[in-house]
Design a protein around this motif. Structure first.
Motif, PDB file in Angstrom:
ATOM      1  N   LEU A  21      52.891   6.005  86.164  1.00 57.54           N
ATOM      2  CA  LEU A  21      52.427   7.376  86.211  1.00 57.54           C
ATOM      3  C   LEU A  21      53.558   8.314  85.778  1.00 57.54           C
ATOM      4  N   SER A  22      53.176   9.408  85.163  1.00 56.35           N
ATOM      5  CA  SER A  22      54.148  10.427  84.753  1.00 56.35           C
ATOM      6  C   SER A  22      53.736  11.774  85.330  1.00 56.35           C
ATOM      7  N   CYS A  23      54.731  12.609  85.590  1.00 58.14           N
ATOM      8  CA  CYS A  23      54.486  13.963  86.107  1.00 58.14           C
ATOM      9  C   CYS A  23      55.437  14.911  85.402  1.00 58.14           C
ATOM     10  N   VAL A  24      54.880  15.819  84.631  1.00 55.06           N
ATOM     11  CA  VAL A  24      55.684  16.793  83.902  1.00 55.06           C
ATOM     12  C   VAL A  24      55.584  18.149  84.594  1.00 55.06           C
ATOM     13  N   VAL A  25      56.736  18.755  84.830  1.00 53.62           N
ATOM     14  CA  VAL A  25      56.795  20.075  85.461  1.00 53.62           C
ATOM     15  C   VAL A  25      57.039  21.126  84.378  1.00 53.62           C
ATOM     16  N   SER A  26      56.244  22.186  84.404  1.00 57.81           N
ATOM     17  CA  SER A  26      56.415  23.259  83.425  1.00 57.81           C
ATOM     18  C   SER A  26      56.291  24.604  84.121  1.00 57.81           C
ATOM     19  N   GLY A  27      56.612  25.661  83.379  1.00 62.09           N
ATOM     20  CA  GLY A  27      56.505  27.000  83.951  1.00 62.09           C
ATOM     21  C   GLY A  27      57.865  27.610  84.207  1.00 62.09           C
ATOM     22  N   ARG A  28      57.907  28.577  85.118  1.00 59.97           N
ATOM     23  CA  ARG A  28      59.130  29.304  85.407  1.00 59.97           C
ATOM     24  C   ARG A  28      59.792  28.739  86.647  1.00 59.97           C
ATOM     25  N   PHE A  29      60.941  28.141  86.492  1.00 60.57           N
ATOM     26  CA  PHE A  29      61.694  27.655  87.642  1.00 60.57           C
ATOM     27  C   PHE A  29      63.176  27.648  87.293  1.00 60.57           C
ATOM     28  N   PHE A  30      63.992  27.724  88.321  1.00 59.43           N
ATOM     29  CA  PHE A  30      65.441  27.673  88.143  1.00 59.43           C
ATOM     30  C   PHE A  30      65.933  26.243  88.266  1.00 59.43           C
ATOM     31  N   THR A  31      65.437  25.559  89.274  1.00 57.77           N
ATOM     32  CA  THR A  31      65.813  24.166  89.459  1.00 57.77           C
ATOM     33  C   THR A  31      64.712  23.430  90.209  1.00 57.77           C
ATOM     34  N   ILE A  32      64.598  22.153  89.936  1.00 54.13           N
ATOM     35  CA  ILE A  32      63.675  21.281  90.653  1.00 54.13           C
ATOM     36  C   ILE A  32      64.508  20.391  91.554  1.00 54.13           C
ATOM     37  N   ASN A  33      64.281  20.448  92.821  1.00 55.62           N
ATOM     38  CA  ASN A  33      65.051  19.621  93.756  1.00 55.62           C
ATOM     39  C   ASN A  33      64.344  18.291  93.964  1.00 55.62           C
ATOM     40  N   THR A  34      63.633  18.130  95.045  1.00 52.86           N
ATOM     41  CA  THR A  34      62.961  16.865  95.313  1.00 52.86           C
ATOM     42  C   THR A  34      61.616  16.792  94.610  1.00 52.86           C
ATOM     43  N   MET A  35      61.341  15.628  94.016  1.00 51.50           N
ATOM     44  CA  MET A  35      60.016  15.329  93.484  1.00 51.50           C
ATOM     45  C   MET A  35      59.463  14.141  94.254  1.00 51.50           C
ATOM     46  N   ALA A  36      58.153  14.101  94.330  1.00 52.17           N
ATOM     47  CA  ALA A  36      57.542  13.055  95.141  1.00 52.17           C
ATOM     48  C   ALA A  36      56.173  12.683  94.591  1.00 52.17           C
ATOM     49  N   TRP A  37      55.752  11.505  94.950  1.00 47.70           N
ATOM     50  CA  TRP A  37      54.392  11.040  94.695  1.00 47.70           C
ATOM     51  C   TRP A  37      53.711  10.806  96.033  1.00 47.70           C
ATOM     52  N   TYR A  38      52.490  11.308  96.114  1.00 49.84           N
ATOM     53  CA  TYR A  38      51.627  11.079  97.259  1.00 49.84           C
ATOM     54  C   TYR A  38      50.360  10.409  96.740  1.00 49.84           C
ATOM     55  N   ARG A  39      49.578   9.870  97.657  1.00 47.26           N
ATOM     56  CA  ARG A  39      48.287   9.332  97.268  1.00 47.26           C
ATOM     57  C   ARG A  39      47.271   9.578  98.380  1.00 47.26           C
ATOM     58  N   GLN A  40      46.031   9.637  97.955  1.00 46.19           N
ATOM     59  CA  GLN A  40      44.948   9.828  98.916  1.00 46.19           C
ATOM     60  C   GLN A  40      43.760   8.979  98.509  1.00 46.19           C
ATOM     61  N   ALA A  41      43.416   8.053  99.387  1.00 45.16           N
ATOM     62  CA  ALA A  41      42.245   7.211  99.183  1.00 45.16           C
ATOM     63  C   ALA A  41      41.034   7.866  99.839  1.00 45.16           C
ATOM     64  N   PRO A  42      39.838   7.518  99.402  1.00 48.35           N
ATOM     65  CA  PRO A  42      38.627   8.119  99.994  1.00 48.35           C
ATOM     66  C   PRO A  42      38.587   7.918 101.511  1.00 48.35           C
ATOM     67  N   GLY A  43      38.344   8.998 102.225  1.00 53.52           N
ATOM     68  CA  GLY A  43      38.233   8.929 103.672  1.00 53.52           C
ATOM     69  C   GLY A  43      39.549   8.832 104.411  1.00 53.52           C
ATOM     70  N   LYS A  44      40.663   8.909 103.682  1.00 53.16           N
ATOM     71  CA  LYS A  44      41.971   8.800 104.318  1.00 53.16           C
ATOM     72  C   LYS A  44      42.796  10.054 104.059  1.00 53.16           C
ATOM     73  N   GLN A  45      43.823  10.222 104.882  1.00 56.19           N
ATOM     74  CA  GLN A  45      44.718  11.350 104.692  1.00 56.19           C
ATOM     75  C   GLN A  45      45.669  11.087 103.534  1.00 56.19           C
ATOM     76  N   ARG A  46      46.151  12.161 102.957  1.00 59.89           N
ATOM     77  CA  ARG A  46      47.150  12.029 101.905  1.00 59.89           C
ATOM     78  C   ARG A  46      48.425  11.464 102.511  1.00 59.89           C
ATOM     79  N   GLU A  47      49.019  10.490 101.835  1.00 56.38           N
ATOM     80  CA  GLU A  47      50.226   9.865 102.364  1.00 56.38           C
ATOM     81  C   GLU A  47      51.335   9.881 101.318  1.00 56.38           C
ATOM     82  N   LEU A  48      52.547   9.943 101.825  1.00 60.17           N
ATOM     83  CA  LEU A  48      53.717   9.937 100.963  1.00 60.17           C
ATOM     84  C   LEU A  48      53.954   8.533 100.429  1.00 60.17           C
ATOM     85  N   VAL A  49      54.181   8.443  99.136  1.00 59.78           N
ATOM     86  CA  VAL A  49      54.453   7.147  98.505  1.00 59.78           C
ATOM     87  C   VAL A  49      55.940   6.982  98.225  1.00 59.78           C
TER      88      VAL A  49
END
Length: 120
Positions: free
Chosen positions: A20-48
């Motif tokens: 998977l890829s994630c591109v950040v765009s727009g107006r920002f000075f710096t990007i600190n932490t990046m993360a991936w989460y996931r959410q399966a049907p009927g479940k809470q979003r969880e940190l990957v």
């Protein structure tokens, strides 16, 4: 404003791999932490997985040793390499980014998500 765009999801057989890829765009000075989460049907979003600007990583126990998070600070992009995929990995995967905008205000932004389906 900061936008995140994920790509790379799809259908894969058990034992297969995806990146998977994630591109950040727009107006920002710096990007600190990046993360991936996931959410399966009927479940809470969880940190990957998380990755700091300096490259320090952390993973959920369920993906340890199978998933790898990396980032390219010059491309403002984070990646999630997923190996040995299991049916229980199927979910919508979301990218998240914490950072600072040009006005020195912190931001916490999410992508729209990309579907990962693991099925034979």
């Amino acid at each position: 404003q900061v936008q995140l765009a994920e790509s790379g999801g799809g259908l894969v057989q058990p034992g297969g791999s995806l990146t998977l890829s994630c591109v950040v765009s727009g107006r920002f000075f710096t990007i600190n932490t990046m993360a991936w989460y996931r959410q399966a049907p009927g479940k809470q979003r969880e940190l990957v997985a998380t990755i700091t600007r300096g490259g320090s990583t952390n993973y959920a126990d369920s993906v340890w040793g199978r998933f790898t998070i990396t980032r390219d600070n010059y491309k403002n992009t984070a990646y999630l390499r997923m190996l040995s995929l299991k049916p229980e990995d199927a979910a919508v995967y979301y990218c998240n980014a914490h950072g600072v905008d040009p006005e020195r205000t912190t931001f916490n932004s999410w992508g729209q998500g990309t579907q990962v389906t693991v099925s034979s």
